[in-house]
Scaffold this active site. Structure first.
Site, PDB file in Angstrom:
ATOM      1  N   TYR A  11       9.013  -3.133  -8.788  1.00 39.85           N
ATOM      2  CA  TYR A  11       9.960  -3.096  -7.845  1.00 39.85           C
ATOM      3  C   TYR A  11      10.787  -4.503  -7.483  1.00 39.85           C
ATOM      4  CZ  TYR A  11      11.609  -2.127  -2.962  1.00 39.85           C
ATOM      5  OH  TYR A  11      12.459  -2.220  -1.893  1.00 39.85           O
ATOM      6  N   THR A  35       1.804  -1.377 -13.746  1.00 37.05           N
ATOM      7  CA  THR A  35       2.313  -0.717 -12.762  1.00 37.05           C
ATOM      8  C   THR A  35       4.003  -0.751 -13.119  1.00 37.05           C
ATOM      9  OG1 THR A  35       2.222  -2.563 -11.403  1.00 37.05           O
ATOM     10  CG2 THR A  35       0.435  -0.945 -11.297  1.00 37.05           C
ATOM     11  N   GLY A  36       4.369  -1.449 -13.800  1.00 31.59           N
ATOM     12  CA  GLY A  36       5.811  -1.581 -14.058  1.00 31.59           C
ATOM     13  C   GLY A  36       6.427  -0.692 -15.077  1.00 31.59           C
ATOM     14  N   SER A  74      -1.145  -5.032  -6.092  1.00 32.26           N
ATOM     15  CA  SER A  74      -0.578  -5.017  -4.527  1.00 32.26           C
ATOM     16  C   SER A  74      -0.806  -4.014  -3.626  1.00 32.26           C
ATOM     17  CB  SER A  74       1.095  -5.197  -4.491  1.00 32.26           C
ATOM     18  OG  SER A  74       1.540  -4.097  -5.217  1.00 32.26           O
ATOM     19  N   SER A 114       2.662 -13.377   0.730  1.00 37.16           N
ATOM     20  CA  SER A 114       2.675 -12.051   1.671  1.00 37.16           C
ATOM     21  C   SER A 114       2.388 -12.494   3.275  1.00 37.16           C
ATOM     22  CB  SER A 114       1.667 -11.016   1.038  1.00 37.16           C
ATOM     23  OG  SER A 114       1.582  -9.916   1.933  1.00 37.16           O
ATOM     24  N   TYR A 138      -6.691  -8.429  -0.867  1.00 33.23           N
ATOM     25  CA  TYR A 138      -5.264  -8.678  -1.546  1.00 33.23           C
ATOM     26  C   TYR A 138      -4.749  -9.858  -0.685  1.00 33.23           C
ATOM     27  CZ  TYR A 138      -0.298  -8.210  -1.368  1.00 33.23           C
ATOM     28  OH  TYR A 138       1.076  -8.259  -1.718  1.00 33.23           O
ATOM     29  N   LYS A 142      -3.615 -13.733  -2.054  1.00 36.17           N
ATOM     30  CA  LYS A 142      -2.228 -14.277  -1.880  1.00 36.17           C
ATOM     31  C   LYS A 142      -2.420 -15.769  -1.352  1.00 36.17           C
ATOM     32  CE  LYS A 142       0.399 -11.400  -4.002  1.00 36.17           C
ATOM     33  NZ  LYS A 142       1.483 -11.581  -5.095  1.00 36.17           N
ATOM     34  N   ASN A 167       7.907  -6.616   5.258  1.00 36.75           N
ATOM     35  CA  ASN A 167       7.936  -5.241   4.586  1.00 36.75           C
ATOM     36  C   ASN A 167       9.389  -4.805   4.063  1.00 36.75           C
ATOM     37  OD1 ASN A 167       5.561  -5.030   7.030  1.00 36.75           O
ATOM     38  ND2 ASN A 167       5.624  -2.946   6.130  1.00 36.75           N
ATOM     39  N   ARG A 219       6.621  -2.988  12.548  1.00 40.41           N
ATOM     40  CA  ARG A 219       6.824  -3.846  11.395  1.00 40.41           C
ATOM     41  C   ARG A 219       7.993  -4.331  11.336  1.00 40.41           C
ATOM     42  NH1 ARG A 219       2.320  -3.540  11.689  1.00 40.41           N
ATOM     43  NH2 ARG A 219       0.596  -2.774  10.088  1.00 40.41           N
TER      44      ARG A 219
HETATM   45  N1  UFG Z   1       2.479   4.535   7.352  1.00 35.58           N
HETATM   46  C1  UFG Z   1       2.434   5.742   7.646  1.00 35.58           C
HETATM   47  N2  UFG Z   1       2.184   6.806   6.552  1.00 35.58           N
HETATM   48  C2  UFG Z   1       2.532   6.270   5.426  1.00 35.58           C
HETATM   49  C3  UFG Z   1       2.760   4.949   5.211  1.00 35.58           C
HETATM   50  C4  UFG Z   1       2.819   4.078   6.199  1.00 35.58           C
HETATM   51  O1  UFG Z   1       2.039   6.036   8.911  1.00 35.58           O
HETATM   52  O2  UFG Z   1       2.574   7.329   4.689  1.00 35.58           O
HETATM   53  C5  UFG Z   1       2.587   3.509   8.390  1.00 35.58           C
HETATM   54  C6  UFG Z   1       1.354   2.447   8.319  1.00 35.58           C
HETATM   55  O3  UFG Z   1       0.352   2.849   8.676  1.00 35.58           O
HETATM   56  C7  UFG Z   1       2.046   1.306   8.918  1.00 35.58           C
HETATM   57  C8  UFG Z   1       3.437   1.222   8.351  1.00 35.58           C
HETATM   58  O4  UFG Z   1       3.626   2.353   8.283  1.00 35.58           O
HETATM   59  O5  UFG Z   1       1.877   1.355  10.289  1.00 35.58           O
HETATM   60  C9  UFG Z   1       3.837   0.314   7.350  1.00 35.58           C
HETATM   61  O6  UFG Z   1       3.149   0.729   6.345  1.00 35.58           O
HETATM   62  P1  UFG Z   1       3.603   0.232   4.841  1.00 35.58           P
HETATM   63  O7  UFG Z   1       2.304   0.590   4.144  1.00 35.58           O
HETATM   64  O8  UFG Z   1       4.874   0.875   4.523  1.00 35.58           O
HETATM   65  O9  UFG Z   1       3.257  -1.328   4.995  1.00 35.58           O
HETATM   66  P2  UFG Z   1       2.197  -2.240   5.549  1.00 35.58           P
HETATM   67  O10 UFG Z   1       2.885  -2.812   6.690  1.00 35.58           O
HETATM   68  O11 UFG Z   1       0.910  -1.802   5.511  1.00 35.58           O
HETATM   69  O12 UFG Z   1       2.261  -3.291   4.037  1.00 35.58           O
HETATM   70  C10 UFG Z   1       3.112  -4.310   3.788  1.00 35.58           C
HETATM   71  C11 UFG Z   1       3.318  -4.617   2.309  1.00 35.58           C
HETATM   72  C12 UFG Z   1       1.862  -5.081   1.874  1.00 35.58           C
HETATM   73  C13 UFG Z   1       1.332  -6.191   2.663  1.00 35.58           C
HETATM   74  C14 UFG Z   1       1.384  -5.914   4.236  1.00 35.58           C
HETATM   75  C15 UFG Z   1       1.056  -7.148   4.761  1.00 35.58           C
HETATM   76  O13 UFG Z   1       3.690  -3.456   2.045  1.00 35.58           O
HETATM   77  O14 UFG Z   1       2.111  -5.505   0.647  1.00 35.58           O
HETATM   78  O15 UFG Z   1       2.837  -5.448   4.508  1.00 35.58           O
HETATM   79  O16 UFG Z   1       0.349  -6.613   6.098  1.00 35.58           O
HETATM   80  F1  UFG Z   1       0.223  -6.620   2.263  1.00 35.58           F
END
Ligand code: UFG
Length: 323
Positions: A11, A35-36, A74, A114, A138, A142, A167, A219
């Site tokens: 991505y 994964t790509g 990741s 990250s 993870y 990093k 994010n 976020r």
């Molecule tokens: N969420 C949901 N439902 C989903 C997906 C996400 O409620 O189906 C919520 C998560 O619980 C979180 C928020 O949406 O509260 C954001 O979740 P993401 O998975 O989109 O992103 P994260 O903040 O968990 O993760 C991101 C990056 C990771 C990195 C992390 C650092 O994608 O690679 O930030 O904390 F490690």
């Protein structure tokens, strides 16, 4: 510059590779396609299907001057159940890559770090000098590479830049094509919400009892094209003997419910939400202080949340079309 992009079929790597080409660089992509997707490598890039640990015999002949290193595992959740995969791929693999670069006198590197290196930060917004206490393998993997890069800069003269992403969302729509998120296991909020709103499925909202204004996690979302622009600038900013660490985020937070509302507006249908328990390891709030990237790269994020979601939505709809 002639640059090596590891993970350029993924991505973020594919978007950055496309933007490097647009900025006039020559791009060589290596990706093991674990994964790509081969068709995500932008037209005009040279592509080799290889793991980063298999570069040593071949990379010397490629005339590489700098590296942007994206190739990594990741998934935060997967890293907690299979940490060996993360320590081997992300840490052992990257150290092997650094030593290969060293043997060919390539010392300019931009690394995908990250916000996960910070873990549960006490102070928001998070500055680069905040304590690093990762809460997942993870994030630890990093951080391990960030520490290694500091040592390689000091001892071997590497010019390194670690970019700590918050994010990342959105997609690139350019004359060369569209590049976006196509993960086989999709864990991210925006693509999951778009799919639920678009196809009428259920969206699982993880946690409504956080200590935040509406109870859902907050976020800091950054458009992948703004992120790519920072990489193009970081490549020029890398200085021998110096390791810079820079956060990439917008500097403002949105709750999951605010994101879901914007997804509903963009798609024209509400996201069908099912409230679930908290997802293990999710910190309540993550917001970047981005002053350092602004000052050192002369960069600023320009695309807002609605733009990220609209661009991701265009990409989702294209990906769903038959060829
Ligand atoms: N969420 C949901 N439902 C989903 C997906 C996400 O409620 O189906 C919520 C998560 O619980 C979180 C928020 O949406 O509260 C954001 O979740 P993401 O998975 O989109 O992103 P994260 O903040 O968990 O993760 C991101 C990056 C990771 C990195 C992390 C650092 O994608 O690679 O930030 O904390 F490690």
């Amino acid at each position: 510059m002639r640059v090596l992009v590891t993970g350029g079929a993924g991505y973020i790597g594919s978007v950055v590779a496309a933007q490097l080409l647009a900025a006039g660089h020559e791009v060589v992509v290596v990706d093991d396609l674990s994964t790509g997707h081969a068709d995500a490598v932008p037209p005009g890039a040279e592509f080799h299907q290889l793991a980063i640990t298999d570069l040593d015999p071949v990379v010397g002949g490629w005339g590489i001057e700098a590296v942007l290193h994206f190739a990594a595992k990741s998934l935060v959740g997967e890293s907690t159940t299979n940490p060996a995969l993360y320590w081997h791929n992300n840490v052992v693999g990257t150290v092997a890559l650094l030593d290969t670069l060293r043997s060919f006198d390539v010392s300019r590197i931009v690394f995908s770090s990250s916000a996960a290196t910070y873990g549960d930060a006490v102070e928001q917004p998070i500055r680069e000098d905040a304590p690093t206490r990762p809460t997942s393998p993870y994030g630890a993997s990093k951080l391990a590479i960030d520490l290694a890069l500091t040592d390689y800069a000091t001892a071997y003269g590497f010019g390194a830049v670690s970019l700590r992403y918050f994010n990342v969302a959105g997609a690139l729509h350019a004359p060369a094509g569209s590049f976006g998120e196509r993960h086989a296991t999709e864990t991210h909020l925006i693509p999951n919400a778009l799919r639920a709103a678009g196809a009428g499925g259920e969206f699982a909202l993880f946690g409504t009892d956080y200590p935040t204004p509406d109870g859902t996690c907050v976020r800091d979302y950054i458009h992948v094209v703004d992120l790519a622009e920072a990489h193009v600038r970081a490549l020029d900013a890398a200085e021998p003997g110096r390791h810079r660490i820079l956060n990439l985020g917008s500097g403002r937070g949105y709750s999951v419910r605010e994101v879901l509302d914007t997804v509903g507006t963009v798609v024209g249908r509400d996201v069908p939400v099912v409230e679930r328990a908290r997802r293990a390891g999710d910190p309540p709030v993550l917001i970047a202080a981005n002053d350092r990237a602004r000052a050192e790269l002369g960069w600023a994020p320009e695309r807002d949340l609605a733009t990220m979601i609209a661009d991701a939505w265009i990409f989702e709809q294209r990906a769903a079309e038959p060829d």
